[in-house]
Design a protein around this motif. Structure first.
Motif, PDB file in Angstrom:
ATOM      1  N   TRP A  96       1.159  -1.127  -0.188  1.00  0.00           N
ATOM      2  CA  TRP A  96      -0.045   0.001   0.058  1.00  0.00           C
ATOM      3  C   TRP A  96       1.135   1.238   0.025  1.00  0.00           C
ATOM      4  CZ3 TRP A  96      -3.953   1.960  -1.593  1.00  0.00           C
ATOM      5  CH2 TRP A  96      -4.590   3.425  -1.223  1.00  0.00           C
ATOM      6  N   LEU A  97       1.716   0.904   0.359  1.00  0.00           N
ATOM      7  CA  LEU A  97       2.798   2.448   0.899  1.00  0.00           C
ATOM      8  C   LEU A  97       3.159   2.223  -0.674  1.00  0.00           C
ATOM      9  CD1 LEU A  97       4.916   4.516   2.492  1.00  0.00           C
ATOM     10  CD2 LEU A  97       6.058   2.973   2.449  1.00  0.00           C
ATOM     11  N   ALA A  98       3.494   1.632  -1.474  1.00  0.00           N
ATOM     12  CA  ALA A  98       4.398   1.761  -3.094  1.00  0.00           C
ATOM     13  C   ALA A  98       3.064   2.689  -3.582  1.00  0.00           C
ATOM     14  CB  ALA A  98       4.565   0.365  -3.464  1.00  0.00           C
ATOM     15  N   LEU A  99       1.724   1.909  -3.546  1.00  0.00           N
ATOM     16  CA  LEU A  99       0.825   2.295  -4.138  1.00  0.00           C
ATOM     17  C   LEU A  99       0.348   4.489  -3.929  1.00  0.00           C
ATOM     18  CD1 LEU A  99      -1.782  -0.369  -4.179  1.00  0.00           C
ATOM     19  CD2 LEU A  99      -1.274   0.972  -6.564  1.00  0.00           C
ATOM     20  N   VAL A 100       0.532   3.919  -2.573  1.00  0.00           N
ATOM     21  CA  VAL A 100       0.191   5.818  -2.411  1.00  0.00           C
ATOM     22  C   VAL A 100       0.989   6.671  -3.057  1.00  0.00           C
ATOM     23  CG1 VAL A 100       0.546   7.180  -0.539  1.00  0.00           C
ATOM     24  CG2 VAL A 100      -0.701   4.980   0.368  1.00  0.00           C
ATOM     25  N   LEU A 101       2.546   6.118  -3.150  1.00  0.00           N
ATOM     26  CA  LEU A 101       3.413   6.915  -4.205  1.00  0.00           C
ATOM     27  C   LEU A 101       3.157   6.662  -5.457  1.00  0.00           C
ATOM     28  CD1 LEU A 101       5.725   8.384  -4.669  1.00  0.00           C
ATOM     29  CD2 LEU A 101       7.089   6.031  -4.882  1.00  0.00           C
TER      30      LEU A 101
END
Length: 419
Positions: free
Chosen positions: A77-82
């Motif tokens: 999810w952190l990568a998707l947020v970026l």
């Protein structure tokens, strides 16, 4: 106090980014009181907690399965947020342009023969046509068709979400499919003709942890062994966790094969994971730690220094111990985890330094941040009479995702100037 301020700033950043995502992906695309909006709002509150859990849970000494439970969804999810944020910021431009262009119907309705007599259309003329009753008059109540602004918001949200998901999906596949093999030839001063063509497989930043485990180690080992190197150099950041949790994941390192063996130097993450235990365990696996030490190999000296983060543990790099009293007429190769250590290597007359640490930026545009903190982000460079090669690493830290910086194992082939 500084730690508290940093943590507060991180929490504020995560909260602010998720508020922005909620506005563009939920509030602007749904109707008030709808089930979709309630669900989206709940996710906007819960998903940041997954990110915080992925960071915090491993540092609490929680059972390893619990660490894995948070790591996968939290870091993905952190990568998707970026990439959602980057895509939506591009969408702001699209949104602004799209909403400024008048609708076709309004353009067609403008009189072509008397432009000076432009009259403001009645509000009802611009309203979307709703269903009609039996007498042909518009039915009362709002139209079932979304407004133009809602259509634009939904289009941008869908496009941004698709772009972010595709980017993260490809970046995850890049990591989980194993490192690529790169080859580079490096002319090395004072290397004798007999050592011309000597091949060193450089591996860094495998980052075994709650996400990348035994299967990933096996992929890395297979990639290395396929190159049939003369020597293997593991230049730090092998693990993110304890020997108790990750010992089985590191087991395939036992099958590394090279004519002159495998060597290891510490990276900064070893000092977060129990450096003494890992140095001992790596030795048990048949990999030779070089802790501020040097070995003489046919044609050149191979030295290794501890990572600079070891200074906080009374275990920092000692260049005099690793490089002192050696024959300056012999060629030299230094293993040092961080590229910033190149300046000491230059002062000690090293011919070639092999490093990792940067991941090549890992997640674009992270390469810009890495370039600000490191003299070289990836590839071969020269500083005075010393050359520096930086591998992008074979794994990933945090999100198991790489964008614009695919993982690699590099075969450095030494070349004699007398050949």
């Amino acid at each position: 106090m500084i730690f508290v301020l940093v943590i507060t700033a991180i929490f504020a950043l995560i909260g602010g980014v998720h508020w922005y995502l909620w506005r563009r992906l939920v509030r602007d695309t749904t109707t008030p009181g709808s089930g979709t909006r309630r669900t989206g709002t709940a996710l906007a509150v819960l998903l940041p907690l997954l990110i915080l859990g992925a960071f915090v849970v491993p540092r609490t000494g929680a059972p390893f399965p619990l660490q894995q439970l948070f790591a996968w969804p939290g870091y993905l999810w952190l990568a998707l947020v970026l990439y959602l944020t980057l895509a939506l910021l591009v969408g702001e431009v699209v949104r602004a342009v799209w909403l400024r262009v008048p609708p076709r119907a309004a353009v067609a309705a403008e009189p072509a023969e008397e432009p000076e007599a432009e009259a403001s259309p009645a509000p009802e003329a611009l309203a979307p046509e709703g269903p009609r009753d039996g007498e042909g008059s518009p039915s009362p109540g709002p139209s079932s068709a979304p407004s133009r602004r809602l259509f634009v918001a939904r289009s941008v949200a869908v496009g941004a979400s698709a772009a972010a998901a595709a980017t993260v999906g490809y970046g995850t596949y890049s990591v989980l499919s194993g490192p690529r093999v790169k080859r580079v030839t490096v002319p090395l001063a004072r290397l004798p003709r007999a050592a011309h063509g000597y091949r060193i497989a450089v591996v860094s930043d495998i980052h075994l942890g709650p996400i990348l485990g035994r299967a990933h180690t096996r992929r890395v080992v297979e990639a290395v062994n396929r190159t049939s190197p003369d020597l293997i150099a593991i230049v730090g950041d092998l693990v993110d966790g304890s020997v108790a949790d990750l010992g089985p994941a590191a087991e395939p390192l036992r099958t590394l094969s090279a004519r002159h063996g495998a060597y290891f130097v510490t990276g900064n993450h070893e000092y977060f994971s129990g450096v003494e235990e890992w140095v001992d365990h790596v030795r048990e696996l048949g990999v030779h730690p070089l802790r501020n030490a040097r070995v003489e190999l046919p044609g050149f000296d191979l030295a290794g220094v501890n990572d600079i983060s070891g200074e906080n543990h009374a275990d920092g790099p000692d260049y005099a111990r690793a490089l002192g009293d050696r024959d300056p007429a012999r060629a030299s190769v230094l293993l040092a985890h961080q590229p910033v250590m190149i300046h000491e290597a230059v002062r000690h007359g090293v011919g070639l330094q092999l490093s990792g640490h940067t991941h090549g930026g890992q997640l674009w545009p992270g390469n810009l941040i890495a370039a600000a903190a490191n003299p070289t982000v990836a590839g071969l460079d020269r500083y005075g009479d010393t050359q520096l090669y930086v591998t992008r690493g074979a794994g990933a830290w945090g999100p198991p995702v790489r964008v614009g910086a695919p993982p690699d194992v590099t075969v450095v082939q030494l070349a004699s100037r007398d050949a």
